[in-house]
Write a protein that holds these residues in place. Structure first.
Motif, PDB file in Angstrom:
ATOM      1  N   GLU A 294      -6.383 -15.473   5.952  1.00 36.69           N
ATOM      2  CA  GLU A 294      -5.891 -14.298   6.664  1.00 36.69           C
ATOM      3  C   GLU A 294      -5.267 -14.665   8.003  1.00 36.69           C
ATOM      4  O   GLU A 294      -4.409 -13.945   8.521  1.00 36.69           O
ATOM      5  CB  GLU A 294      -7.033 -13.301   6.877  1.00 36.69           C
ATOM      6  CG  GLU A 294      -7.564 -12.685   5.595  1.00 36.69           C
ATOM      7  CD  GLU A 294      -8.678 -11.684   5.848  1.00 36.69           C
ATOM      8  OE1 GLU A 294      -9.191 -11.659   6.993  1.00 36.69           O
ATOM      9  OE2 GLU A 294      -9.033 -10.939   4.927  1.00 36.69           O
ATOM     10  N   CYS A 298      -1.904 -12.432   8.060  1.00 40.50           N
ATOM     11  CA  CYS A 298      -2.018 -11.156   8.768  1.00 40.50           C
ATOM     12  C   CYS A 298      -0.988 -11.050   9.893  1.00 40.50           C
ATOM     13  O   CYS A 298      -0.890 -11.952  10.736  1.00 40.50           O
ATOM     14  CB  CYS A 298      -3.415 -10.994   9.371  1.00 40.50           C
ATOM     15  SG  CYS A 298      -4.703 -10.826   8.122  1.00 40.50           S
ATOM     16  N   GLN A 300       0.309  -9.643  13.456  1.00 39.96           N
ATOM     17  CA  GLN A 300      -0.402  -9.351  14.711  1.00 39.96           C
ATOM     18  C   GLN A 300       0.335  -8.235  15.421  1.00 39.96           C
ATOM     19  O   GLN A 300       1.490  -8.383  15.818  1.00 39.96           O
ATOM     20  CB  GLN A 300      -0.435 -10.603  15.587  1.00 39.96           C
ATOM     21  CG  GLN A 300      -1.273 -10.465  16.842  1.00 39.96           C
ATOM     22  CD  GLN A 300      -2.750 -10.582  16.556  1.00 39.96           C
ATOM     23  OE1 GLN A 300      -3.313  -9.754  15.876  1.00 39.96           O
ATOM     24  NE2 GLN A 300      -3.388 -11.612  17.076  1.00 39.96           N
ATOM     25  N   CYS A 313      -7.279  -8.811   8.176  1.00 43.55           N
ATOM     26  CA  CYS A 313      -6.454  -7.709   7.705  1.00 43.55           C
ATOM     27  C   CYS A 313      -6.689  -7.525   6.214  1.00 43.55           C
ATOM     28  O   CYS A 313      -7.364  -8.355   5.569  1.00 43.55           O
ATOM     29  CB  CYS A 313      -4.971  -7.956   7.985  1.00 43.55           C
ATOM     30  SG  CYS A 313      -4.279  -9.349   7.057  1.00 43.55           S
ATOM     31  N   GLU A 314      -6.144  -6.457   5.658  1.00 42.90           N
ATOM     32  CA  GLU A 314      -6.257  -6.224   4.230  1.00 42.90           C
ATOM     33  C   GLU A 314      -5.215  -7.059   3.485  1.00 42.90           C
ATOM     34  O   GLU A 314      -4.068  -7.168   3.922  1.00 42.90           O
ATOM     35  CB  GLU A 314      -6.045  -4.740   3.915  1.00 42.90           C
ATOM     36  CG  GLU A 314      -7.127  -3.832   4.465  1.00 42.90           C
ATOM     37  CD  GLU A 314      -6.905  -2.393   4.059  1.00 42.90           C
ATOM     38  OE1 GLU A 314      -5.934  -2.128   3.319  1.00 42.90           O
ATOM     39  OE2 GLU A 314      -7.695  -1.545   4.482  1.00 42.90           O
TER      40      GLU A 314
END
Length: 446
Positions: A294, A298, A300, A313-314
Motif C-alpha cells: 500500500e 496509495c 497521498q 488505503c483501500e
C-alpha cells in the motif's frame, strides 16, 4: 579676428570627429559582444581555417567504443561508475522510504542542480560582474515557475495543509494571478537591468533561461504530481530508466560492436536491444512486486512531513490481478494472470527503452555543440546531475500524461466539486447532501 574665425570653422570638424569616434566605439563594442573570440583582422583567416579543420577532424574521427578500450581502463571506469551507481540507488531508496514529501524535495533538488548546470554553460563571469543582480533575476524566474507549477499540480494537497491559514488559502486561490504578476515584476526588473554594451548577452541569457525552464523545469516538476498520485507512478518509471541505462551499459560493455548513433559514441545496437528486452521483463515483474504494498499504491491527499509514516488505503482494481486474454498462445496458455498495472508497466517500459534514451541523445548533441564532455562533475563516473537525469525528465512527463489521460481520466478536484455544489439552488444542495449521506452510510463510512 582671423584666429577666432578659424577656430569657429574648426569646431564642427571637432564635433564630427567626436561623433565618428563614438560611432566606431559602439560598433567595436557590438562586434566584440557578437563574438568575443574574434582576433585582429590580419589573423581572422588563419583562425577560421584552423577552426574548420578542427571541426572536420572531430566529425571524421571514428568514436572509440567501450569494448575497444584497454581492459584496465574499462575496469577502472566500470568500478567507479558501479560504486556511485549503488550510492545513488541507496540514497534514492532512503529518500523514498522517508515518504512523499521527501521524494518531492528530491525532485526540487534535482531541478535546482539541472537548472544551475545548464545556465552555467552560457554564463560569462566577466560580463556578469558588470551586471549586478542579473544572475539573481534568472533564479527569480526559476522561483516563479516552481511556485506556479506546485500550486497548479498540488492544489488539493496544499489546501488541506493551509486550511487553518487564511492568508495561505488566499495565496493558493489567486495563485495564477499572483504568478503572472510575479513574472511581470521579473520582466520589468530585466528591462531595468539592461546595460549598454551588454544587450545581446543579456537577451541571450533571457532566452536561454526561459527555454531551460520550459524544457527541463516544467517537465521534471510533473514528477511531483506522480509522487502524490501514488509512489508507484514515480518509483516504477524511475526504475525503468535506471534499469535500461544499466543494462544498455552492460550489454554494450560486453557485446557492443555496432554504433547506434553518432551523438553518443558509447551507445550500441547490442546495448539498445538488450536493454529493451531486459526492461520489459523488469517492468512486468517489478510492477507485480510493488503493487503488493500500500505504501506504493496509495495516493497521498495530504502533505505530511513526518518521515517514515505508514500509508494505508483501500485496494483498487488497477492493482488487482485478473485473467487477461492473450492474442497468441504462450507456453500452451491463452491467458495470463496480471493486473492492469502490469500491462501499463509494459507500455511505460517500451517508452523508457525506445523514446526516453533520446533525451540522453539530445543531451549528448547539446554537449557536442558546446564541446564539453559532461554538464558537470558532481557525480564521479557519471558527470553532472543533468547527465544522470536527462532521460528521467522525459520519462516523468510521459508518466504524468499517461496516468492522467489513459489511467485516471478527468476527475474533478474537491475544490471544483464544492464550488459547483455551492452554485446549486438550495433544494438541489439538500438533495445532494441526502444522497451523499445515504451513499456513505451504505459503505459504513458514516
Amino acid at each position: 579676428m582671423r584666429s577666432s574665425s578659424q577656430s569657429k570653422m574648426r569646431r564642427p570638424n571637432v564635433k564630427r570627429v567626436e561623433t565618428e569616434t563614438e560611432t566606431e566605439t559602439e560598433t567595436e563594442t557590438e562586434k566584440s559582444e557578437l563574438d568575443s573570440s574574434k582576433v585582429i583582422p590580419n589573423r581572422k583567416s588563419n583562425v577560421k581555417r584552423k577552426v574548420s579543420s578542427d571541426l572536420k577532424e572531430v566529425d571524421e574521427q571514428t568514436p572509440q567504443l567501450e569494448a575497444d578500450k584497454p581492459i584496465e581502463q574499462r575496469m577502472r571506469s566500470f568500478k567507479v561508475r558501479a560504486l556511485w551507481t549503488f550510492v545513488m540507488i541507496g540514497g534514492f531508496f532512503l529518500v523514498l522510504a522517508a515518504g512523499h514529501a521527501y521524494a518531492a524535495l528530491l525532485v526540487m533538488f534535482i531541478n535546482v542542480g539541472i537548472f544551475r548546470e545548464i545556465l552555467k554553460l552560457k554564463r560569462n563571469v566577466e560580463k556578469d560582474r558588470k551586471l549586478p543582480f542579473f544572475n539573481l533575476i534568472n533564479w527569480y524566474f526559476f522561483g516563479v515557475t516552481v511556485f506556479f507549477l506546485y500550486c497548479k499540480l498540488l492544489r488539493d494537497r496544499l489546501e488541506s495543509l493551509l486550511i487553518s491559514h487564511p492568508s495561505g488559502e488566499w495565496v493558493l486561490k489567486y495563485s495564477n494571478f499572483l504568478s503572472f504578476c510575479a513574472y511581470l515584476v521579473g520582466f520589468v526588473a530585466f528591462v531595468f537591468s539592461l546595460k549598454k554594451g551588454q544587450y545581446k548577452y543579456q537577451f541571450r541569457q533571457f532566452g536561454w533561461t526561459h527555454v531551460t525552464l520550459l524544457l527541463v523545469v516544467v517537465q521534471s516538476t510533473s514528477m511531483v504530481a506522480n509522487i502524490y498520485d501514488g509512489l508507484m507512478w514515480f518509483f516504477l518509471p524511475c526504475s525503468l530508466v535506471i534499469v535500461n541505462d544499466i543494462f544498455a551499459y552492460v550489454f554494450g560493455f560486453f557485446f557492443g560492436r555496432t554504433p547506434l548513433i553518432k551523438l553518443s559514441p558509447k551507445k550500441t545496437w547490442e546495448g539498445f536491444i538488450g536493454a529493451f528486452l531486459t526492461t520489459l521483463v523488469w517492468a512486468f515483474f517489478f510492477a507485480d512486486f510493488l503493487q503488493r504494498f500500500e505504501f506504493f499504491t496509495c495516493p497521498q491527499y495530504q502533505i505530511r512531513l513526518m518521515p517514515f509514516a505508514p500509508v494505508t488505503c483501500e485496494p483498487t482494481l488497477l492493482y488487482t490481478k485478473q485473467n487477461v486474454a492473450l492474442p497468441f498462445s504462450l507456453f500452451g496458455s491463452a491467458s495470463i494472470r496480471a493486473s492492469p498495472m502490469q500491462l501499463h508497466a509494459l507500455f511505460m517500459a517500451a517508452f523508457a527503452s525506445i523514446i526516453a534514451p533520446f533525451g540522453g541523445f539530445f543531451a549528448s548533441g547539446f554537449k557536442r555543440a558546446f564541446k564539453i564532455k559532461d554538464f558537470g562533475d558532481s557525480i564521479p563516473g557519471h558527470g553532472g546531475i543533468t547527465d544522470r537525469f536527462d532521460c528521467q525528465v522525459l520519462m516523468g512527463m510521459f508518466s504524468y500524461v499517461y496516468f492522467h489521460s489513459l489511467v485516471l481520466g478527468r476527475v474533478p478536484s474537491m475544490s471544483e466539486v464544492l464550488a459547483s455544489a455551492a452554485m446549486l439552488p438550495a433544494d438541489d444542495q439538500v438533495t445532494l447532501f441526502n444522497q451523499l449521506k445515504a451513499s456513505l452510510q451504505e459503505r459504513d463510512l458514516l
